[in-house]
Design a protein around this motif. Sequence first.
Motif, short mmCIF file in Angstrom:
data_model
loop_
_atom_site.label_atom_id
_atom_site.label_comp_id
_atom_site.label_asym_id
_atom_site.label_seq_id
_atom_site.Cartn_x
_atom_site.Cartn_y
_atom_site.Cartn_z
N LYS A 65 1.70 0.30 -9.67
CA LYS A 65 0.71 -0.12 -10.08
C LYS A 65 0.52 -0.97 -8.48
N ILE A 66 1.66 -0.52 -7.88
CA ILE A 66 1.84 -1.63 -5.93
C ILE A 66 1.69 -1.09 -5.27
N VAL A 67 1.15 -0.92 -4.44
CA VAL A 67 1.11 0.13 -3.09
C VAL A 67 1.09 -1.46 -1.60
N THR A 68 1.39 -0.85 -0.79
CA THR A 68 1.98 -1.97 0.39
C THR A 68 1.55 -1.17 1.27
N LEU A 69 1.05 -1.07 2.36
CA LEU A 69 0.67 -1.07 3.58
C LEU A 69 1.49 -1.41 4.90
N GLY A 70 1.68 -0.56 5.64
CA GLY A 70 2.47 -1.37 7.18
C GLY A 70 2.57 -0.56 8.22
N THR A 71 2.53 -1.27 8.91
CA THR A 71 2.16 -0.29 10.75
C THR A 71 3.78 -0.14 10.49
N ASP A 72 5.18 -0.60 10.61
CA ASP A 72 6.43 -1.23 11.46
C ASP A 72 6.24 -1.09 12.22
N PHE A 92 -6.46 3.58 -6.29
CA PHE A 92 -6.51 2.05 -6.28
C PHE A 92 -7.87 1.14 -5.81
N SER A 93 -7.55 -0.01 -6.19
CA SER A 93 -8.88 -0.37 -6.18
C SER A 93 -8.03 -1.81 -5.22
N GLU A 94 -7.25 -2.27 -4.32
CA GLU A 94 -6.78 -3.34 -4.13
C GLU A 94 -5.18 -2.74 -3.17
N ILE A 95 -5.20 -3.14 -1.62
CA ILE A 95 -3.54 -3.03 -1.37
C ILE A 95 -2.96 -4.59 -1.92
N SER A 96 -1.81 -4.66 -2.48
CA SER A 96 -0.74 -5.82 -2.73
C SER A 96 -0.37 -6.45 -1.66
N THR A 97 -0.01 -7.03 -1.60
CA THR A 97 0.28 -8.26 -0.94
C THR A 97 0.93 -9.68 -2.21
N PHE A 98 2.44 -10.08 -1.47
CA PHE A 98 3.27 -11.46 -2.79
C PHE A 98 3.21 -12.37 -1.59
N SER A 99 3.34 -13.37 -2.77
CA SER A 99 4.18 -15.33 -2.67
C SER A 99 4.96 -15.11 -3.27
N GLN A 100 6.57 -15.56 -2.24
CA GLN A 100 7.79 -15.48 -3.26
C GLN A 100 7.99 -14.94 -4.02
N ARG A 101 7.66 -13.25 -3.53
CA ARG A 101 7.65 -12.44 -4.37
C ARG A 101 7.23 -12.26 -5.61
N LEU A 125 -2.50 1.94 18.17
CA LEU A 125 -2.29 3.86 17.03
C LEU A 125 -1.88 3.44 16.11
N ASP A 126 -2.53 2.41 15.57
CA ASP A 126 -3.31 1.60 14.22
C ASP A 126 -3.92 2.57 13.02
N ARG A 127 -3.63 2.74 12.57
CA ARG A 127 -4.50 3.59 11.55
C ARG A 127 -4.16 2.68 9.94
N ILE A 128 -4.60 1.92 9.46
CA ILE A 128 -4.26 1.38 9.13
C ILE A 128 -6.02 1.39 8.55
N GLN A 129 -7.41 1.92 8.78
CA GLN A 129 -8.68 2.59 8.09
C GLN A 129 -7.99 3.32 7.23
N GLU A 130 -6.81 4.55 8.06
CA GLU A 130 -7.03 5.50 7.21
C GLU A 130 -6.14 5.21 6.08
N ALA A 131 -5.41 4.68 6.59
CA ALA A 131 -3.94 4.54 5.13
C ALA A 131 -5.07 3.70 4.30
N GLN A 132 -5.95 2.76 4.12
CA GLN A 132 -6.92 2.22 2.99
C GLN A 132 -7.43 3.48 2.39
N HIS A 133 -7.71 3.72 3.34
CA HIS A 133 -8.97 4.93 2.87
C HIS A 133 -7.87 6.02 1.80
N LEU A 134 -6.71 6.45 2.12
CA LEU A 134 -6.27 6.95 1.42
C LEU A 134 -5.52 6.75 0.14
#
Length: 262
Positions: free
Chosen positions: A219-226, A249-258, A234-243
Amino acid sequence: MRNVDYHLHSYFSADSEENPRNQVLEAIKYGLEEICFTEHHEFHFPGLSFNLDVSAYFDEIQSLQKEFEGKIKIKKGLEIGLDSRFKEEIDLFVNEHDFDFVIGSIHEIDDIEVYEDTNYYKNKSKITAHREYFEHLLECIDTFKCFDSLGHLDYVARYGPYQDKLIDYDKFEGIIHQIIKKLVENGKGIEVNTRLFQFPKAQIFYQYLLTEYAMADGKIVTLGTDNHKADRTLDRIQEAQHLIQSAGFSEISTFSQRILDK
Ligand code: HSO
Ligand code: ZN
Ligand code: ZN
Ligand code: ZN
């Protein structure tokens, strides 16, 4: 889908010279709504000391959070190098600080860095170099529970001295299946790292990976460019969102205080 980058570095990491404020400005310029700095910390790294000064780091992020309030959300994360020899130290370090999000990554194996011109790839076929990396990942996922998302599963593809250095997914289906199964069992996320996204084959690798992870009920997919520099050309964030979306997956995971954000 959220416009976020959950893997980036600044001068708090030994291999970056970038001012974190520049990272924030660049992220705003590119329309990101949230970023998470994920500075390196490694216990005993060959040739470089990835020692994170947590209190200086937190001070600076808190001041950026104030300055940019209402413009962009800024989280304080960590990229911890997984190394079974330092299991206790790693667990302690991660748990004694108030990080929002933790990436678990492998950059070295038994003091040999997985990097260009190191002994890691020396006299090794591509298939052996890649298999050993995955075997080590599997071991580390067994050992460590202290991270939220597994960083750049395709890291070994970055630095190989081979004509085609990218991973041939079909040769590793078995072990990758085991890695994904264990991640899901342990409630851990998987990162889509866009570093190699200029290569279609690297995107196809993530497409397979995400499909497997979805099938295993992850259930947990995170996205990062490093990014280690404030340069998003050279960002490819949109392509990653698409994939990520195409894999179901309906959303990309984000976290607050773990804790996973709703
Ligand atoms: N590229 C690795 C670490 C590194 N080693 C930088 C030498 N320089 C992780 O970001
Ligand atoms: Zn780095
Ligand atoms: Zn890394
Ligand atoms: Zn990184």
